[in-house]
Motif scaffolding. Sequence first.
Motif, mmCIF file in Angstrom:
data_model
loop_
_atom_site.group_PDB
_atom_site.id
_atom_site.type_symbol
_atom_site.label_atom_id
_atom_site.label_comp_id
_atom_site.label_asym_id
_atom_site.label_seq_id
_atom_site.Cartn_x
_atom_site.Cartn_y
_atom_site.Cartn_z
ATOM 1 N N PRO A 101 0.807 -1.236 0.000
ATOM 2 C CA PRO A 101 0.000 0.000 0.000
ATOM 3 C C PRO A 101 0.827 1.268 0.000
ATOM 4 N N THR A 102 2.028 1.210 0.572
ATOM 5 C CA THR A 102 2.862 2.406 0.627
ATOM 6 C C THR A 102 3.446 2.774 -0.733
ATOM 7 N N GLU A 103 3.301 1.903 -1.728
ATOM 8 C CA GLU A 103 3.740 2.242 -3.078
ATOM 9 C C GLU A 103 2.780 3.226 -3.758
ATOM 10 N N PHE A 104 1.570 3.343 -3.245
ATOM 11 C CA PHE A 104 0.524 4.097 -3.929
ATOM 12 C C PHE A 104 0.607 5.586 -3.655
ATOM 13 N N VAL A 105 0.197 6.354 -4.652
ATOM 14 C CA VAL A 105 -0.135 7.767 -4.494
ATOM 15 C C VAL A 105 -1.653 7.861 -4.402
ATOM 16 N N ALA A 106 -2.158 8.596 -3.433
ATOM 17 C CA ALA A 106 -3.601 8.747 -3.231
ATOM 18 C C ALA A 106 -4.024 10.178 -3.505
ATOM 19 N N ALA B 208 -9.183 10.381 4.312
ATOM 20 C CA ALA B 208 -8.112 10.651 5.272
ATOM 21 C C ALA B 208 -7.373 9.376 5.668
ATOM 22 N N ALA B 209 -8.098 8.283 5.861
ATOM 23 C CA ALA B 209 -7.448 7.033 6.271
ATOM 24 C C ALA B 209 -6.502 6.520 5.198
ATOM 25 N N VAL B 210 -6.942 6.569 3.947
ATOM 26 C CA VAL B 210 -6.077 6.084 2.869
ATOM 27 C C VAL B 210 -4.894 7.020 2.659
ATOM 28 N N PHE B 211 -5.066 8.306 2.958
ATOM 29 C CA PHE B 211 -3.939 9.236 2.908
ATOM 30 C C PHE B 211 -2.856 8.816 3.907
ATOM 31 N N GLY B 212 -3.288 8.322 5.055
ATOM 32 C CA GLY B 212 -2.331 7.907 6.068
ATOM 33 C C GLY B 212 -1.607 6.616 5.734
ATOM 34 N N LEU B 213 -2.164 5.834 4.810
ATOM 35 C CA LEU B 213 -1.576 4.551 4.438
ATOM 36 C C LEU B 213 -0.712 4.640 3.194
ATOM 37 N N ALA B 214 -1.146 5.412 2.220
ATOM 38 C CA ALA B 214 -0.424 5.523 0.956
ATOM 39 C C ALA B 214 0.944 6.188 1.170
ATOM 40 N N GLY B 215 1.822 5.950 0.223
ATOM 41 C CA GLY B 215 3.161 6.535 0.329
ATOM 42 C C GLY B 215 3.179 8.033 0.180
ATOM 43 N N ARG B 216 2.268 8.570 -0.636
ATOM 44 C CA ARG B 216 2.152 10.016 -0.807
ATOM 45 C C ARG B 216 0.697 10.340 -1.088
ATOM 46 N N GLU C 5 0.329 15.596 -12.545
ATOM 47 C CA GLU C 5 1.477 16.287 -13.139
ATOM 48 C C GLU C 5 2.626 16.351 -12.141
ATOM 49 N N SER C 6 2.290 16.583 -10.884
ATOM 50 C CA SER C 6 3.326 16.652 -9.850
ATOM 51 C C SER C 6 4.011 15.299 -9.669
ATOM 52 N N VAL C 7 3.227 14.228 -9.659
ATOM 53 C CA VAL C 7 3.803 12.887 -9.505
ATOM 54 C C VAL C 7 4.722 12.575 -10.693
ATOM 55 N N ARG C 8 4.273 12.894 -11.882
ATOM 56 C CA ARG C 8 5.113 12.636 -13.064
ATOM 57 C C ARG C 8 6.387 13.474 -13.038
ATOM 58 N N ALA C 9 6.282 14.699 -12.570
ATOM 59 C CA ALA C 9 7.452 15.573 -12.511
ATOM 60 C C ALA C 9 8.478 15.048 -11.510
ATOM 61 N N ASP C 10 7.978 14.528 -10.382
ATOM 62 C CA ASP C 10 8.874 13.985 -9.365
ATOM 63 C C ASP C 10 9.475 12.654 -9.812
ATOM 64 N N GLY C 11 8.663 11.861 -10.524
ATOM 65 C CA GLY C 11 9.110 10.548 -10.959
ATOM 66 C C GLY C 11 9.265 9.548 -9.847
ATOM 67 N N ARG C 12 8.708 9.884 -8.681
ATOM 68 C CA ARG C 12 8.818 9.007 -7.523
ATOM 69 C C ARG C 12 7.793 9.459 -6.492
ATOM 70 N N LEU C 13 7.685 8.679 -5.408
ATOM 71 C CA LEU C 13 6.816 9.098 -4.302
ATOM 72 C C LEU C 13 7.458 10.264 -3.558
#
Length: 228
Positions: A167-172, A180-188, A220-228
């Motif tokens: 789950p920490t691999e995900f962007v939410a 809010a709960a899934v925000f606390g679990l996801a990596g970003r 767009e932000s996730v793509r620009a970062d290329g990572r979590l």
Amino acid sequence: MVPPLVADIDGTLTRPDKSIDPRVFDPLRAWEAPVVIATGKSFPYPVGLCEFLGIPLNVVAENGGCVYVEDADEVAYNGDPEGAAAVAAAYREEGYDLGWGAVDAVNRWRETELAVSREQPLAPLERIAADHGMHVVDTGYAYHVKSPDVDKATGLESAARFLDRDPTEFVAVGDSENDAAVFGLAGRSYAVANADDAARSVADVVTEASFADGFLEALESVRADGRL
């Protein structure tokens, strides 16, 4: 490589009038990692959305109560349908209405929880829910009566297991208390600018734009970062 994505529907993929913004279609279709659609709506809604988008049917419905990942060909049920039904019956017995009319398309296909219109009295609903060991969450669109130990994070855990991901691999991306709960679990996590205080307070980033514009900004932000 972009990370897997978990996205809310209402307030996130939509315009202010609650309609889906068609500008999200192509970015979701083009996302190179798994996309999970996570919503408080009943099971058929996110399934239908994925079908019409032309993306794999990876869904978390009913605030984590129902989870389906197409490749796994399995549904995980995490909710408490008996508790939700008991709350609905008791609420009606006290003279209250769910607020959706005779057909009640909001709950007609709901399998694990109950949704009540926000125009209906909240205090007695919370009291009755507590009496039956259930919890009420306000998504900004409805009052959802659900098991207190089930939420979108529970749903993401099930979906990630089916997808053989952590789950920490995900962007939410989302906008509401039920995100809010899934925000606390996801990596970003990204809260769009129209998000409520509960979502904004735990998100890693609050976008400058609202609704679907905020969702597209997050991608767009996730793509620009290329990572979590």
